[in-house]
Design a protein around this motif. Structure first.
Motif, short mmCIF file in Angstrom:
data_model
loop_
_atom_site.label_atom_id
_atom_site.label_comp_id
_atom_site.label_asym_id
_atom_site.label_seq_id
_atom_site.Cartn_x
_atom_site.Cartn_y
_atom_site.Cartn_z
N SER A 169 0.81 -1.22 0.00
CA SER A 169 0.00 0.00 0.00
C SER A 169 0.84 1.27 0.00
O SER A 169 0.38 2.32 -0.45
N HIS A 170 2.09 1.19 0.49
CA HIS A 170 2.90 2.42 0.49
C HIS A 170 3.22 2.88 -0.92
O HIS A 170 3.55 4.06 -1.13
N TYR A 171 3.10 1.98 -1.92
CA TYR A 171 3.32 2.41 -3.29
C TYR A 171 2.17 3.28 -3.81
O TYR A 171 2.35 4.04 -4.77
N VAL A 209 6.20 2.15 -13.69
CA VAL A 209 5.45 0.92 -13.47
C VAL A 209 5.53 0.54 -12.00
O VAL A 209 6.62 0.34 -11.46
N PHE A 210 4.38 0.45 -11.37
CA PHE A 210 4.28 0.07 -9.96
C PHE A 210 3.87 -1.39 -9.87
O PHE A 210 3.42 -1.99 -10.85
N PRO A 211 4.01 -2.02 -8.71
CA PRO A 211 3.59 -3.41 -8.57
C PRO A 211 2.15 -3.62 -9.04
O PRO A 211 1.28 -2.77 -8.83
N GLY A 212 1.92 -4.75 -9.70
CA GLY A 212 0.59 -5.04 -10.21
C GLY A 212 0.50 -6.48 -10.68
O GLY A 212 1.40 -7.29 -10.45
N GLY A 213 -0.60 -6.77 -11.35
CA GLY A 213 -0.87 -8.13 -11.79
C GLY A 213 -0.70 -8.32 -13.28
O GLY A 213 0.16 -7.70 -13.91
N PHE A 214 -1.53 -9.19 -13.87
CA PHE A 214 -1.41 -9.52 -15.29
C PHE A 214 -1.45 -8.28 -16.17
O PHE A 214 -0.67 -8.14 -17.12
N GLY A 215 -2.39 -7.37 -15.90
CA GLY A 215 -2.52 -6.18 -16.73
C GLY A 215 -1.28 -5.32 -16.70
O GLY A 215 -0.79 -4.86 -17.73
N LEU A 233 10.73 1.21 -12.78
CA LEU A 233 9.98 0.19 -12.06
C LEU A 233 10.09 0.50 -10.57
O LEU A 233 11.19 0.55 -10.02
N PHE A 234 8.95 0.69 -9.92
CA PHE A 234 8.94 0.98 -8.50
C PHE A 234 8.91 -0.32 -7.69
O PHE A 234 7.98 -1.11 -7.86
N VAL A 245 13.50 1.80 -9.00
CA VAL A 245 13.55 2.84 -7.97
C VAL A 245 12.62 2.45 -6.83
O VAL A 245 11.78 1.56 -6.96
N GLU A 246 12.76 3.16 -5.71
CA GLU A 246 11.90 2.90 -4.56
C GLU A 246 10.96 4.06 -4.24
O GLU A 246 9.87 3.85 -3.73
#
Length: 292
Positions: free
Chosen positions: A117-119, A211-217, A241-242, A273-274
């Motif tokens: 959730s912090h993303y 690009v942040f964490p995610g799923g198939f999409g 990429l985060f 990156v973070e």
């Protein structure tokens, strides 16, 4: 309908047309004919589907044979609206629709989603900073663009609104999909039927991709975008990429290079990156492609 009300309707149609664009010809406007056709007597002939104006006939436009026309319309409508709004370049945010904002992480479906959730906040801060950059340059460049939904997408549009700028939402109709998030600029909120055309609009004006964490999409959007850059079908742009822990567990990048399925140089097409601050610094200092 009385003659007066009919004339009023035609006048409204003319006004709408004139508002959208300056007429460059003297021909009758299409809106006028749509309104006029609604006032004709009801007869077997006028009730026949073949009598409908082709461009106002949903049954006709939705036939399989009309797919090329629908593809063209989906390309044109957002393009014309963005041109009208003065959108010159964008910064695209991809990321998971299921990632909650930190204040709501207790309702996350899994403990890991709660941790991610912090993303949401990083996406929100990043979008706010990008929009501040945009406004400093006139507001037509660096416009935040998301898929228009919840999660990371909502955070992106929200950050742009908090900075006082506009943002774009590219929604798509899905059986389980939600309405657009409330932070998308209304006149830049679009809806798509075709994934392919939606993806084109994501990248046609892109000046950077985050690009942040995610799923198939998210994975689909990330890999397709990287493929376009890798193959030279799209010029290199800052590609971020985060979340190192997430992305290095999801994809063994080094193994791809070691196996030879990608080249070692392809690992330089993106940077992990973070934080929003790291991402902004990376964008501002991204190596410029050498002239050929």
């Amino acid at each position: 309908m009385s003659k007066t009300s009919k004339d009023d309707t035609i006048t409204e149609a003319e006004t709408r047309a004139e508002t959208r664009h300056a007429r460059r010809h003297a021909f009758r406007d299409s809106h006028q004919d749509i309104e006029t056709a609604r006032q004709i007597p009801v007869t077997p002939q006028t009730q026949s589907p073949t009598y409908r104006l082709a461009f106002a006939d949903d049954d006709f436009l939705c036939q399989d044979d009309l797919r090329p026309v629908r593809l063209q319309l989906e390309l044109l409508k957002p393009e014309m609206a963005m041109n009208e709004a003065g959108v010159k370049s964008t910064v695209v945010l991809f990321g998971g629709a299921r990632i909650p904002e930190p204040a709501k992480k207790d309702g996350a479906k899994t403990p890991m989603l709660a941790e991610l959730s912090h993303y949401y906040d990083e996406a929100r801060i990043f979008a706010r900073r990008i929009t501040e950059m945009s406004l400093a340059e006139g507001g037509d460049d660096w416009i935040v663009t998301t898929g228009g939904g919840p999660g990371v997408m909502e955070a992106g549009n929200r950050g742009a609104e908090e900075a006082g700028g506009k943002s774009i939402g590219l929604n798509i109709v899905l059986p389980h999909e939600q309405a657009p998030n409330r932070y998308v600029t209304p006149e830049l909120c679009f809806n798509f039927h075709y994934f392919a055309i939606r993806k084109m609009h994501f990248l046609m004006r892109a000046r950077a991709v985050a690009v942040f964490p995610g799923g198939f999409g998210t994975l689909d959007e990330m890999f397709e975008s990287l493929t376009l850059i890798q193959t030279g079908r799209m010029k290199p742009i800052p590609f971020l990429l985060f979340g190192r822990d997430f992305w290095e567990k999801i994809v063994n990048w080094d193994m791809l290079a070691a196996a030879g399925t990608i080249s070692a140089g392809d690992l330089k097409l993106f940077r992990i990156v973070e934080t929003a601050d790291e991402a902004i610094e990376a964008i501002l200092n991204w190596p410029q492609p050498s002239a050929k």
